[in-house]
Design an enzyme around this catalytic site. Sequence first.
Site, PDB file in Angstrom:
ATOM      1  CE1 TYR A 170      -1.684   8.246  -7.572  1.00 25.24           C
ATOM      2  CE2 TYR A 170      -0.726  10.128  -8.733  1.00 25.24           C
ATOM      3  CZ  TYR A 170      -0.831   8.752  -8.546  1.00 25.24           C
ATOM      4  OH  TYR A 170      -0.091   7.901  -9.328  1.00 25.24           O
ATOM      5  CE  LYS A 174       1.846   7.757  -6.449  1.00 22.57           C
ATOM      6  NZ  LYS A 174       2.286   6.407  -6.042  1.00 22.57           N
TER       7      LYS A 174
HETATM    8  P1  NAD Z   1      -3.021  -0.786 -10.988  1.00 17.58           P
HETATM    9  O1  NAD Z   1      -4.380  -0.377 -10.546  1.00 17.58           O
HETATM   10  O2  NAD Z   1      -2.852  -1.497 -12.271  1.00 17.58           O
HETATM   11  O3  NAD Z   1      -2.321  -1.664  -9.858  1.00 17.58           O
HETATM   12  C1  NAD Z   1      -2.355  -1.293  -8.523  1.00 17.58           C
HETATM   13  C2  NAD Z   1      -2.329  -2.551  -7.670  1.00 17.58           C
HETATM   14  O4  NAD Z   1      -2.306  -2.128  -6.295  1.00 17.58           O
HETATM   15  C3  NAD Z   1      -3.584  -3.420  -7.849  1.00 17.58           C
HETATM   16  O5  NAD Z   1      -3.186  -4.766  -8.076  1.00 17.58           O
HETATM   17  C4  NAD Z   1      -4.323  -3.273  -6.531  1.00 17.58           C
HETATM   18  O6  NAD Z   1      -5.023  -4.441  -6.133  1.00 17.58           O
HETATM   19  C5  NAD Z   1      -3.168  -2.969  -5.579  1.00 17.58           C
HETATM   20  N1  NAD Z   1      -3.618  -2.302  -4.359  1.00 17.58           N
HETATM   21  C6  NAD Z   1      -4.517  -1.291  -4.235  1.00 17.58           C
HETATM   22  N2  NAD Z   1      -4.708  -0.986  -2.941  1.00 17.58           N
HETATM   23  C7  NAD Z   1      -3.897  -1.812  -2.239  1.00 17.58           C
HETATM   24  C8  NAD Z   1      -3.655  -1.996  -0.865  1.00 17.58           C
HETATM   25  N3  NAD Z   1      -4.297  -1.269   0.066  1.00 17.58           N
HETATM   26  N4  NAD Z   1      -2.767  -2.949  -0.479  1.00 17.58           N
HETATM   27  C9  NAD Z   1      -2.137  -3.702  -1.406  1.00 17.58           C
HETATM   28  N5  NAD Z   1      -2.340  -3.589  -2.711  1.00 17.58           N
HETATM   29  C10 NAD Z   1      -3.204  -2.656  -3.126  1.00 17.58           C
HETATM   30  O7  NAD Z   1      -2.169   0.574 -10.945  1.00 17.58           O
HETATM   31  P2  NAD Z   1      -0.735   0.970 -11.526  1.00 17.58           P
HETATM   32  O8  NAD Z   1      -0.964   2.009 -12.540  1.00 17.58           O
HETATM   33  O9  NAD Z   1       0.069  -0.234 -11.865  1.00 17.58           O
HETATM   34  O10 NAD Z   1      -0.142   1.716 -10.254  1.00 17.58           O
HETATM   35  C11 NAD Z   1       0.945   1.215  -9.481  1.00 17.58           C
HETATM   36  C12 NAD Z   1       1.638   2.397  -8.820  1.00 17.58           C
HETATM   37  O11 NAD Z   1       2.166   3.260  -9.815  1.00 17.58           O
HETATM   38  C13 NAD Z   1       0.730   3.264  -7.950  1.00 17.58           C
HETATM   39  O12 NAD Z   1       1.436   3.671  -6.783  1.00 17.58           O
HETATM   40  C14 NAD Z   1       0.466   4.467  -8.825  1.00 17.58           C
HETATM   41  O13 NAD Z   1       0.157   5.615  -8.091  1.00 17.58           O
HETATM   42  C15 NAD Z   1       1.800   4.576  -9.536  1.00 17.58           C
HETATM   43  N6  NAD Z   1       1.762   5.341 -10.770  1.00 17.58           N
HETATM   44  C16 NAD Z   1       0.947   4.961 -11.799  1.00 17.58           C
HETATM   45  C17 NAD Z   1       0.948   5.717 -12.953  1.00 17.58           C
HETATM   46  C18 NAD Z   1       0.078   5.372 -14.111  1.00 17.58           C
HETATM   47  O14 NAD Z   1      -0.061   6.223 -14.994  1.00 17.58           O
HETATM   48  N7  NAD Z   1      -0.516   4.189 -14.169  1.00 17.58           N
HETATM   49  C19 NAD Z   1       1.772   6.847 -13.065  1.00 17.58           C
HETATM   50  C20 NAD Z   1       2.579   7.186 -12.005  1.00 17.58           C
HETATM   51  C21 NAD Z   1       2.570   6.424 -10.855  1.00 17.58           C
END
Ligand code: NAD
Length: 275
Positions: A170, A174
Amino acid sequence: MHSQNETSSYKHASGGGRLLDKVAVITGAASGIGKEIALSFAREGAKVVIADLDQSAAQKAASDIDPMGKRALGVGMDVSKEEQVESGMAQAIDTFGGLDILVSNAGVQIVAPLVDFDFDKWKKLLSIHLDGAFLTTRAALRQMYRQNSGSIIYMGSVHSKEASPLKAPYVTAKHGLIGLAKVVAKEGAAHGVRANVICPGFVRTPLVDKQIPEQARALGISEADVIKTAMLKETVDGEFTTVQDVAEAALFLAAFPSNALTGQSMVVSHGWFMQ
Ligand code: NAD
């Protein structure tokens, strides 16, 4: 001062109309951060395409935004699969007649100590985050170059800048997105395309809720301690970042009126990381 017409279109968009009639594709938008970005872009007048691995959840999120299907489209897409990205992006562009904004947001988390990390899991994570960003970017650029404008936003993380134990692929992915955004900024400039990265701190979405018990087990501490001593320890106020905070940052980048803001990464993390 706004003209009469501008005022009424702001009303029409019911949120301010900062993205009036812009077409935005948001990947991973059936849940969490991406879903909130789709909602807030739609509120600002954009036509939104919700692209997600989970097709029925993508369609449900789209019909929640616009039951008539005129301003929101749900598309099933695995961002790590070339054919699915090509056909999903083509469907998005055909449906709404162009593409102005790509938010490359789909992502997963897999935690384990590096010494035991399963190679297939390593490859899976990198392919969703990095192949997914590349494939959607390439498809978006073809259209944006034709239009001579566009804005690409990558969902990075504080882990684009910092490392944590147990998150090797990850953190690697990132960090990689920042490199990709800088290249897009340089190559895209001649075609009016800019690229930036949002780097959120911890946000309570399914992705994080899943990690809390996993990390508690891996680190041998309680779930409350994972939140207090691992996730929020370095923030200035012990608070989670919210999906609305991240959506607001995405809106700012998407609506920015010139190409002055490109190749940058913006950290939204309650001060966890400061630069
Ligand atoms: P989440 O799990 O709520 O949503 C992620 C979505 O991505 C889901 O709907 C899932 O079905 C979809 N997904 C997964 N694999 C996929 C693929 N191969 N093709 C298409 N869609 C796919 O997660 P989130 O927290 O909303 O994360 C969204 C982004 O934000 C990610 O890139 C994550 O790394 C980043 N992020 C999240 C956080 C956090 O704390 N939640 C912090 C920093 C960055």
